[in-house]
Design a protein around this motif. Structure first.
Motif, PDB file in Angstrom:
ATOM      1  N   ALA A 246       0.842  -1.193   0.000  1.00 13.22           N
ATOM      2  CA  ALA A 246       0.000   0.000   0.000  1.00 13.22           C
ATOM      3  C   ALA A 246       0.876   1.242   0.000  1.00 13.22           C
ATOM      4  O   ALA A 246       1.897   1.286   0.689  1.00 13.22           O
TER       5      ALA A 246
ATOM      6  N   CYS B 128      -3.018   0.021  -3.732  1.00 13.08           N
ATOM      7  CA  CYS B 128      -2.545  -1.272  -3.242  1.00 13.08           C
ATOM      8  C   CYS B 128      -2.103  -2.096  -4.442  1.00 13.08           C
ATOM      9  O   CYS B 128      -2.935  -2.493  -5.259  1.00 13.08           O
TER      10      CYS B 128
ATOM     11  N   THR C 204      -0.518  -5.569  -5.864  1.00 13.91           N
ATOM     12  CA  THR C 204      -0.513  -6.950  -5.388  1.00 13.91           C
ATOM     13  C   THR C 204       0.144  -7.891  -6.381  1.00 13.91           C
ATOM     14  O   THR C 204       0.253  -7.593  -7.573  1.00 13.91           O
TER      15      THR C 204
ATOM     16  N   TRP D  93      -9.600  -2.870   2.789  1.00 13.23           N
ATOM     17  CA  TRP D  93      -8.745  -1.819   3.345  1.00 13.23           C
ATOM     18  C   TRP D  93      -8.981  -1.780   4.850  1.00 13.23           C
ATOM     19  O   TRP D  93     -10.141  -1.845   5.309  1.00 13.23           O
TER      20      TRP D  93
ATOM     21  N   TYR E 224      -3.711  -0.327   5.515  1.00  9.74           N
ATOM     22  CA  TYR E 224      -3.264  -1.569   4.911  1.00  9.74           C
ATOM     23  C   TYR E 224      -4.319  -2.081   3.929  1.00  9.74           C
ATOM     24  O   TYR E 224      -5.514  -1.871   4.121  1.00  9.74           O
ATOM     25  N   CYS E 225      -3.855  -2.780   2.929  1.00  8.72           N
ATOM     26  CA  CYS E 225      -4.779  -3.532   2.094  1.00  8.72           C
ATOM     27  C   CYS E 225      -4.527  -5.024   2.349  1.00  8.72           C
ATOM     28  O   CYS E 225      -3.428  -5.411   2.769  1.00  8.72           O
TER      29      CYS E 225
END
Length: 119
Positions: free
Chosen positions: A5, A21, A23, A35, A93-94
């Motif tokens: 993130a 975010c 990934t 989230w 945070y994700c």
């Protein structure tokens, strides 16, 4: 699984930020993404989910101010945060939501991004 993130920063009350975010390591298009945030001295809490269908779920505290979205081509999720308040301060945070769940994340957390709302 990698979750990164970024996009946080210092913003004045009423301001906006957009978190990203990025990934890898899992099938993003078939995964609900969430989230979360953790304020100083508090437990991590749910903020929003962007489901595989683009359905969104929000915590009451951010409804009408935050918008979650996703781009399956880029394996990325986003959180647009408007009208920020000091109580939105925290590390964001994700995470992947557990299969079939909208608000229960896996235990693996990536690096968060700090959002500070202050005048």
């Amino acid at each position: 699984v990698q979750l990164q993130a970024y996009g946080g920063g210092l913003v004045q009350p009423g301001g906006s930020l957009r978190l990203t975010c990025e990934t890898s390591g899992f099938t993003f298009s078939t995964t609900h993404m969430g989230w979360y945030r953790q304020a100083p001295g508090k437990q991590r809490e749910f903020v929003a989910t962007i489901a595989t269908t683009d359905r969104t779920i929000y915590a009451d505290s951010v409804k009408g101010r935050f918008t979650a979205s996703r781009d399956n081509q880029k394996n990325a999720a986003y959180l647009q945060m408007n009208n920020l308040k000091p109580e939105d301060t925290g590390i964001y945070y994700c995470n992947r939501q557990r299969i079939g769940q909208y608000t229960i994340p896996y235990d693996q957390w990536g690096q968060g991004t700090l959002v500070t709302v202050s005048s």
